[in-house]
Design a protein around this motif. Structure first.
Motif, short mmCIF file in Angstrom:
data_model
loop_
_atom_site.label_atom_id
_atom_site.label_comp_id
_atom_site.label_asym_id
_atom_site.label_seq_id
_atom_site.Cartn_x
_atom_site.Cartn_y
_atom_site.Cartn_z
N PRO A 1 -0.45 41.29 10.05
CA PRO A 1 -0.36 39.85 9.77
C PRO A 1 -0.04 39.59 8.31
O PRO A 1 -0.37 40.40 7.43
N PHE A 2 0.62 38.49 8.05
CA PHE A 2 0.88 38.06 6.68
C PHE A 2 0.83 36.55 6.64
O PHE A 2 0.95 35.87 7.67
N LEU A 3 0.64 35.99 5.45
CA LEU A 3 0.38 34.57 5.29
C LEU A 3 1.67 33.82 4.94
O LEU A 3 1.89 33.39 3.81
N GLY A 4 2.54 33.72 5.91
CA GLY A 4 3.79 32.98 5.75
C GLY A 4 4.98 33.85 5.41
O GLY A 4 6.06 33.67 5.96
N ARG A 5 4.81 34.80 4.50
CA ARG A 5 5.87 35.74 4.13
C ARG A 5 5.30 37.14 4.10
O ARG A 5 4.10 37.34 3.88
N ARG A 6 6.17 38.13 4.27
CA ARG A 6 5.72 39.52 4.30
C ARG A 6 5.11 39.96 2.96
O ARG A 6 4.37 40.92 2.91
N SER A 7 5.45 39.27 1.90
CA SER A 7 4.90 39.61 0.58
C SER A 7 3.51 39.01 0.36
O SER A 7 2.96 39.15 -0.73
N CYS A 8 2.94 38.36 1.38
CA CYS A 8 1.65 37.67 1.23
C CYS A 8 0.64 38.19 2.26
O CYS A 8 0.37 37.52 3.28
N PRO A 9 0.04 39.36 2.02
CA PRO A 9 -0.97 39.87 2.95
C PRO A 9 -2.29 39.13 2.79
O PRO A 9 -2.61 38.65 1.70
N PRO A 10 -3.09 39.04 3.86
CA PRO A 10 -4.41 38.41 3.73
C PRO A 10 -5.37 39.33 2.99
O PRO A 10 -5.28 40.55 3.06
#
Length: 240
Positions: free
Chosen positions: A125-134
């Motif tokens: 999972p990511f938070l909107g973009r792949r560069s934004c992990p939880p």
């Protein structure tokens, strides 16, 4: 109906409802298309599988803003994967240090499947973009009592410790809730183009979704308890 609640927290998040050319903006809270895309990835739904996507998109969606975060801007450079040629410089926006509680209401069997998928995701999972992990586990729990509004009202406050310290003087915190309108609220709702129809790379499609803004008051378990002080206690001790 059951409700699945999620904690969306990370150093950076980006929830764009529109992307035009080299300017990639973010909404102030998670979009339905972004959260459904995260769930679809965790469950292993392929991009062209519009039939499975439709069952996820039919879930009723809402989000609570526990920690609004700060909007930041970044300039992005890239090179073409084949030719190596420089791509146009793009401007991208993110939310830094934000925390949200998202909720999805629907069939219990489907939500059970999604809850299990988040614990052992096919795609991370990511938070909107792949560069934004939880930064924390995404799943919070399943609720069988009440509906979407009740789950967003009852889920404990998820803000970061440093943010909670700024609110230690309050017994309650008032949090903004953005949720899908029901059939009786259409006139009071606004619209956002974040209802996913297809995630296929060759024809991504979204349509308008109605959304209502409200607020809930959540007990603050981190309130600072001040010691009781009565100046007349000293007089009572002297007279004794």
């Amino acid at each position: 109906m059951s409700v699945l609640t999620l904690r969306l927290a990370g150093p950076l998040q980006s929830w764009g409802a529109s992307a035009r050319f080299t300017r990639r903006t973010t909404e102030s809270a998670p979009t339905k298309s972004g959260v459904i895309g995260m769930l679809a990835a965790a469950a292993g739904v392929e991009r062209g599988d519009d039939h499975r996507l439709a069952s996820l998109a039919a879930l009723r969606f809402g989000v609570r803003i526990d920690q609004p975060g700060t909007r930041v801007r970044d300039f992005h450079t890239a090179h073409h994967a084949v030719t190596g040629k420089s791509m146009p410089l793009s401007e991208r926006f993110y939310l830094a240090d934000a925390v949200f509680v998202a909720a999805l209401e629907g069939d219990r069997l489907l939500l059970d499947e999604l809850h299990a998928a988040l614990r052992a995701p096919v795609y991370a999972p990511f938070l909107g973009r792949r560069s934004c992990p939880p930064s924390l586990p995404v799943e919070l729990g399943l609720h069988d009592q009440g509906g979407l509004e009740d789950a967003l009202r009852e889920e404990p406050w998820q803000a970061s410790a440093w943010y909670r310290r700024h609110h230690r003087g309050r017994h309650e915190v008032e949090l903004t809730v953005l949720r899908e309108a029901d059939e009786h609220e259409q006139e009071a709702a606004d619209t956002l183009r974040d209802q996913p129809l297809s995630f296929a790379s060759e024809h991504r499609r979204h349509t308008l979704r109605t959304r209502v803004t409200s607020s809930v008051r959540i007990p603050n378990p981190f309130v600072r308890q001040l010691p009781r002080h009565d100046p007349f206690d000293a007089l009572a001790e002297e007279s004794a």
